[in-house]
Design an enzyme around this catalytic site. Structure first.
Site, PDB file in Angstrom:
ATOM      1  CD  GLU A  51      -2.054  -2.264   1.226  1.00 46.70           C
ATOM      2  OE1 GLU A  51      -0.882  -3.008   1.636  1.00 46.70           O
ATOM      3  OE2 GLU A  51      -2.981  -3.085   0.886  1.00 46.70           O
ATOM      4  CG  HIS A  94     -11.497  -6.454   6.561  1.00 52.08           C
ATOM      5  ND1 HIS A  94     -10.786  -6.797   7.590  1.00 52.08           N
ATOM      6  CD2 HIS A  94     -11.237  -6.723   5.448  1.00 52.08           C
ATOM      7  CE1 HIS A  94      -9.656  -7.300   6.854  1.00 52.08           C
ATOM      8  NE2 HIS A  94      -9.757  -7.342   5.739  1.00 52.08           N
TER       9      HIS A  94
HETATM   10  C1  LIG Z   1      -2.755  -4.229   4.371  1.00 52.95           C
HETATM   11  C2  LIG Z   1      -3.797  -5.207   3.730  1.00 52.95           C
HETATM   12  N1  LIG Z   1      -3.751  -5.105   2.219  1.00 52.95           N
HETATM   13  C3  LIG Z   1      -4.615  -5.919   1.534  1.00 52.95           C
HETATM   14  C4  LIG Z   1      -5.327  -6.658   2.224  1.00 52.95           C
HETATM   15  C5  LIG Z   1      -6.353  -7.619   1.450  1.00 52.95           C
HETATM   16  N2  LIG Z   1      -5.842  -9.123   1.652  1.00 52.95           N
HETATM   17  C6  LIG Z   1      -6.288  -9.902   2.392  1.00 52.95           C
HETATM   18  S1  LIG Z   1      -5.701 -11.348   2.401  1.00 52.95           S
HETATM   19  C7  LIG Z   1      -4.762 -10.755   0.918  1.00 52.95           C
HETATM   20  C8  LIG Z   1      -3.820 -11.864   0.179  1.00 52.95           C
HETATM   21  C9  LIG Z   1      -2.801 -12.164   0.906  1.00 52.95           C
HETATM   22  O1  LIG Z   1      -2.213 -13.075   0.314  1.00 52.95           O
HETATM   23  P1  LIG Z   1      -0.956 -13.997   1.076  1.00 52.95           P
HETATM   24  O2  LIG Z   1      -0.078 -13.310   1.926  1.00 52.95           O
HETATM   25  O3  LIG Z   1      -0.301 -14.865   0.146  1.00 52.95           O
HETATM   26  O4  LIG Z   1      -1.849 -14.902   1.929  1.00 52.95           O
HETATM   27  P2  LIG Z   1      -2.827 -16.098   1.753  1.00 52.95           P
HETATM   28  O5  LIG Z   1      -4.372 -15.383   1.783  1.00 52.95           O
HETATM   29  O6  LIG Z   1      -2.572 -16.715   0.559  1.00 52.95           O
HETATM   30  O7  LIG Z   1      -2.824 -17.152   2.847  1.00 52.95           O
HETATM   31  C10 LIG Z   1      -4.820  -9.487   0.881  1.00 52.95           C
HETATM   32  C11 LIG Z   1      -4.538  -8.629  -0.431  1.00 52.95           C
HETATM   33  C12 LIG Z   1      -5.173  -6.887   3.821  1.00 52.95           C
HETATM   34  N3  LIG Z   1      -5.781  -7.855   4.560  1.00 52.95           N
HETATM   35  N4  LIG Z   1      -4.440  -5.760   4.191  1.00 52.95           N
END
Ligand SMILES: Cc1ncc(C[n+]2csc(CCOP(=O)(O)OP(=O)(O)O)c2C)c(N)n1
Ligand SMILES: [Mg+2]
Lengths: 325, 337
Positions: free
Chosen positions: A60, A129
């Site tokens: 971000e 959220h």
């Molecule tokens: C600061 C922030 N940016 C975006 C999100 C939205 N978001 C939630 S899960 C996710 C993906 C995370 O991917 P990863 O780290 O690979 O974990 P996984 O969900 O695959 O376990 C995103 C972008 C968030 N929760 N917090």
């Protein structure tokens, strides 16, 4: 007029501006190929391609910093911060950078960019959220703050935000994405800094924003039917610049002011409006100005708890009735 | 021909192996139940399952000691269950019932059970990495022997907090283990399309003076062994480890995601050829564990989850008076007199 959902209006607004101006490009997490987690940007990637609609890493700070650097040097980027709660991880760019560069450079730098973000409660997503954080943004001099309540306003105000010379934080309400409404055909551009009277009345003024607007209208309709109380509802639409003219003339007419705010109580936007009204229109008031807000607590996940936390039609109705009687 | 492996000549004894299987099976079965419950509309809000990633949670938790601390993401049901949190508490929280671990106030993304060392599940990407570093600092500062483990995804390696936390932990040689569950996707986007290096965590290790460790995250034994090494390193004052576990998420990113972005056949391939539960079950048999014993574990897990489901279904929704409790340390929410 076309019937669009609030989420379709987002894509339509972005598309309209991208078609018009090549310097408009759109970045964010899962916004391109997937069309956004709220499906508000579906179709843009297919239409404009990977040069202009870009999936970013979860970064971000880089998203807002890059948007700012591009804006300073000639583009008009639109950046998405998926949930407004996440603004906190890149707040430096909002609070210290994009809001201050014009001032600190005495006008040499500019940041014509839009940060779109999903704001607000009602989805049972819990405390990280679901927040309404428009008042965080309102507290910072140098940025503009927009929060539409209808599909038409989404498209028109988004277009106005893209064309604005200042950075704009554009709050889309997550619970409004599915609602439908009439949106003018063809190019539609609205004006920042204009509130709208969405229900006219003579006995009291409600000032509301985003999801609270339809709720305020419903409460007003019910007050009319049940008690003959005729409430005017003002949709603020943009917190900065704030259209005090529209708000004040309504208050002068009705003599009573209520704000309906989704943000937690302390330092909510309504506090500012009440303070201006008390300052400037004290002798026009026929009674106390009253704020109806989310209580000053983090948001719970459970549906029954969330439902009693955000201002509801019933709460707005009963509070106004109590105060006016 | 290679000598047939037996439990007697292996470094992991039968008891541990059965523990590892039990833990994985419990997670699998409880997550499937969570999925069924949201199809029945009994799970509100969102929900992020760890189907396919069970071996990581099981392997680490089994290697932990009771006072160790876990810091989880929104995809945290598995890690919470693996530490021994009550199944009723977990399912109840997903169903937003009064019996939930946090009585419905936190919800699926924020599972917390401090009595089991689960120091919370966090839904803002990156936030909990520095928190785990802080827990490790406290342990070092106060002379405690617990280690903090922080679980996160591949996508999380692209946020600043990941890099700050690693550098900080190395500088102060803190007892913290960083576990990257590389499931190939950041939500709907393939991780390689948005990351500068092939192995999102391991390829960054050298930037912080750490060993690059990549393991098969779908092999509970390999996870368990790697975890043991990392914990003993941390406990002897030799600082943090960063471990990248290769795995695959068999469910959608969250309940709303049908997974349309997956290439054809990818999901099937992982389910058929590289499912951690299927693989582990085969290994138990290979090591001579009787089918009856395996069946017994599975039957017991099913019973526990079934009972928990019933109990959670019968639990009332949270009472309205808890809405304003625990905002401040005095238990209430008052901000003025
Ligand atoms: C600061 C922030 N940016 C975006 C999100 C939205 N978001 C939630 S899960 C996710 C993906 C995370 O991917 P990863 O780290 O690979 O974990 P996984 O969900 O695959 O376990 C995103 C972008 C968030 N929760 N917090
Ligand atoms: Mg991932």
């Amino acid at each position: 007029m076309a019937q669009l959902t609030y989420r379709e209006a987002v894509a339509a607004g972005i598309a309209q501006e991208m078609e018009r101006d090549e310097t408009v490009a759109f970045i964010g997490e899962d916004v391109a190929r997937a069309g956004g987690v709220f499906k508000a940007t579906v179709g843009l990637f297919d239409k404009f391609g990977p040069k202009r609609v870009i999936d970013t890493p979860i970064s971000e700070q880089a998203i807002l910093g890059a948007a700012m650097g591009a804006a300073m040097t000639g583009m008009r980027p639109i950046a998405e911060i998926m949930f407004s709660d996440f603004l906190a991880v890149c707040w430096d760019f909002v609070a210290n950078e994009m809001s201050k560069s014009r001032y600190m450079s005495d006008g040499q730098l500019k940041c014509p960019l839009v940060v779109r973000t999903g704001n607000g409660g009602g989805s049972r997503f819990g405390a990280q959220h679901s927040q309404s954080v428009e008042n965080w943004a309102m507290a910072i001099p140098g940025i503009k703050v927009v929060a539409p309540s209808t599909p038409a306003d989404v498209k028109g105000l988004l277009a106005a935000s893209v064309r604005d010379e200042d950075p704009v934080i554009f709050f889309e309400h997550k619970s409004l994405y599915p609602i439908k409404g009439e949106v003018p055909e063809g190019e539609h551009v609205d004006t920042l800094g204009t509130a709208k009277i969405v229900r006219s009345g003579t006995d009291a003024t409600i000032v509301a924003l985003a999801l609270m607007v339809p709720r305020a209208i419903q409460a007003a309709d019910k007050l009319k039917i049940d008690h003959g109380i005729d409430v005017e509802v003002v949709d603020i639409r943009t917190l900065v610049p704030l259209d005090m003219k529209t708000i004040s003339s309504s208050v002068v007419k009705t003599g009573r002011l209520f704000t309906v705010e989704e943000n937690p109580r302390l330092c909510g936007w309504g506090a500012e409006i009440v303070s201006i009204v008390v300052d400037e229109l004290f002798w026009d008031l026929d009674g106390p100005a009253v704020r109806i807000t989310t209580p000053h607590i983090p948001l719970p996940a459970a549906d029954n708890l969330e439902d009693i936390t955000l201002p509801s039609v019933d709460r707005i109705y009963s509070k106004i009735l109590d105060v006016l009687r | 021909m290679a000598k047939k492996k037996t439990l007697n000549n292996d470094d992991i004894d039968e008891k541990k192996r059965l523990e590892l299987y039990n833990s994985q099976y419990l997670i699998r079965f409880a997550e499937q139940r969570a999925y069924d419950l949201f199809l029945e509309n009994l799970v509100k809000g969102t929900s992020h399952l760890s189907l396919g990633q069970e071996a990581i949670a099981a392997g680490f938790a089994t290697a932990m000691q009771v006072n160790d601390k876990s810091f989880c993401t929104y995809r945290g049901h598995a890690h919470t269950l693996a530490r021994g949190a009550s199944v009723v508490g977990v399912l109840g929280e997903l169903m937003q019932r009064d019996c939930g671990l946090m009585r419905g106030k936190g919800g699926s993304m924020h599972l917390t059970d401090t009595s089991k060392g689960v120091m919370g599940s966090y839904a803002i990407i990156g936030a909990h990495l520095p928190m785990a570093v802080g827990s490790a600092w406290r342990a070092q500062y106060m002379g405690h022997d617990d280690v903090a483990t922080v679980f996160f995804g591949d996508g999380t390696t692209n946020i600043g907090a990941f890099h700050e936390a690693l550098n900080y932990a190395v500088v102060y040689k803190l007892p913290v283990i960083f576990v990257c569950e590389n499931n190939n996707y950041m939500e709907y986007t393939p991780i390689e399309s948005i990351t500068a290096v092939k192995n999102p965590a391991a390829d960054r290790a050298s930037a912080y003076g750490l060993e690059s460790i990549i393991i098969d995250g779908n092999d509970a034994d390999e996870v368990y062994r790697t975890a043991q090494v990392a914990y003993s390193k941390a406990r002897s004052g030799d600082g943090p480890s960063l471990i990248e576990c290769k795995t695959y998420r068999q469910s959608g990113h969250s309940r709303a995601d049908p997974g349309a972005y997956r290439p054809d056949g990818e999901l099937d391939h992982w389910k058929k050829n590289n499912d951690p539960i299927t693989r582990y079950r085969a290994r138990l048999i290979e090591f001579g564990v009787k089918q009856k014993v395996i069946d017994g574990i599975e039957a017991n897990v099913k019973r526990v989850v079934d009972e928990a489901t019933e109990e959670a279904k019968n639990s009332p929704v949270p009472p309205e008076e808890i809405l304003t409790t625990n905002v401040y340390a005095n238990g209430g929410w008052a901000w003025r007199n």
